[in-house]
Scaffold this active site. Structure first.
Site, mmCIF file in Angstrom:
data_model
loop_
_atom_site.group_PDB
_atom_site.id
_atom_site.type_symbol
_atom_site.label_atom_id
_atom_site.label_comp_id
_atom_site.label_asym_id
_atom_site.label_seq_id
_atom_site.Cartn_x
_atom_site.Cartn_y
_atom_site.Cartn_z
ATOM 1 N N HIS A 188 -12.794 107.625 50.416
ATOM 2 C CA HIS A 188 -12.760 108.697 51.427
ATOM 3 C C HIS A 188 -11.873 109.851 50.964
ATOM 4 O O HIS A 188 -12.266 111.019 51.033
ATOM 5 C CB HIS A 188 -12.246 108.098 52.739
ATOM 6 N N GLU A 189 -10.682 109.535 50.487
ATOM 7 C CA GLU A 189 -9.745 110.587 50.067
ATOM 8 C C GLU A 189 -10.216 111.270 48.781
ATOM 9 O O GLU A 189 -10.039 112.479 48.627
ATOM 10 C CB GLU A 189 -8.331 110.023 49.913
ATOM 11 N N CYS A 228 -11.576 110.152 60.418
ATOM 12 C CA CYS A 228 -10.928 111.140 59.560
ATOM 13 C C CYS A 228 -10.019 112.006 60.422
ATOM 14 O O CYS A 228 -10.420 112.434 61.513
ATOM 15 C CB CYS A 228 -11.994 111.998 58.879
ATOM 16 N N LEU A 229 -8.818 112.278 59.930
ATOM 17 C CA LEU A 229 -7.890 113.127 60.679
ATOM 18 C C LEU A 229 -8.449 114.531 60.866
ATOM 19 O O LEU A 229 -8.072 115.221 61.803
ATOM 20 C CB LEU A 229 -6.536 113.189 59.965
ATOM 21 N N HIS A 288 -12.608 113.830 49.719
ATOM 22 C CA HIS A 288 -11.947 115.049 50.214
ATOM 23 C C HIS A 288 -11.622 116.012 49.074
ATOM 24 O O HIS A 288 -11.917 117.204 49.162
ATOM 25 C CB HIS A 288 -10.645 114.720 50.955
ATOM 26 N N GLY A 335 -4.490 107.759 55.116
ATOM 27 C CA GLY A 335 -4.540 108.559 53.896
ATOM 28 C C GLY A 335 -4.643 110.019 54.278
ATOM 29 O O GLY A 335 -5.048 110.350 55.399
ATOM 30 N N GLN A 351 -6.435 118.700 53.431
ATOM 31 C CA GLN A 351 -6.302 118.445 54.866
ATOM 32 C C GLN A 351 -5.035 119.085 55.448
ATOM 33 O O GLN A 351 -4.872 119.107 56.666
ATOM 34 C CB GLN A 351 -6.306 116.944 55.150
#
Length: 193
Positions: free
Chosen positions: A162-163, A120-121, A166, A69, A74
């Site tokens: 999670h997203e 997480c990226l 963000h 995701g 991000q």
């Protein structure tokens, strides 16, 4: 049970990479500490070719970074939007995007917390156990402004939560104790020795 859902609906098939990725360009992934990740994003109010191009870029960037995701902040854009290509715990693949997502609260009796590894990226290389509900329902819009409801269980529910965090200006590190946060930052190389 269908093996793939696109935009929350069962689909006969989906290529290995969402078609949007072919049109997109790779953008730099922001890292924890950059301001855009730590403030709530603005609602999307304009729908059209610029939004579609951002979604294309986000899919391409997510695949290149090998993520499940990716939220708009991000890639440095402070808008409430994320894309995903994520399996649930039954191996069903979920692919799509959601704009102005809102995570529905679950009644305490209807939720079970799973304390599992999460990465997480924007915190590269770090994985920490984070408690999340095993089910998630997110309401929002698609790129044309049509209402959308996405439901997920297991790993996909974790991705949706999670997203959504963000776009609300939170990273998963915010859900950790101070000691766990420092350990995650050390794992990622972002927190010193």
């Amino acid at each position: 049970m269908p093996s793939v859902f696109v935009q929350g609906r069962p689909a006969a098939s989906c290529p290995p990479f969402a078609p949007e990725a072919r049109r997109g360009s790779v953008r730099r992934v922001t890292e924890v500490g950059e301001e855009v990740l730590h403030r709530p994003c603005r609602d999307v109010t304009e729908f059209g070719p610029d939004l579609a191009a951002l979604i294309d870029d986000m899919f391409r960037t997510m695949y290149v970074a090998e993520g499940a995701g990716l939220a708009a902040n991000q890639v440095g854009v402070g808008l409430r939007l994320f894309v995903y290509d994520c399996p649930d715990d039954d191996g069903v693949r979920h692919v799509g995007h959601i704009i102005n997502p809102v995570l529905e609260p679950l009644a305490p009796a209807a939720r079970r917390l799973l304390d599992e590894g999460e990465g997480c990226l924007s915190v590269p290389g770090a994985v920490m156990a984070v408690p999340r509900p095993d089910r998630a329902v997110v309401r929002g819009l698609d790129k044309d402004g049509a209402p959308l409801v996405i439901e997920g269980t297991g790993y996909f529910a974790r991705c949706l939560a999670h997203e959504t965090d963000h776009v609300n200006g939170h990273v998963y590190l915010d859900r950790l104790s101070g000691r766990e946060r420092k350990a995650a930052l050390r794992q990622s190389g972002l927190g010193g020795p």
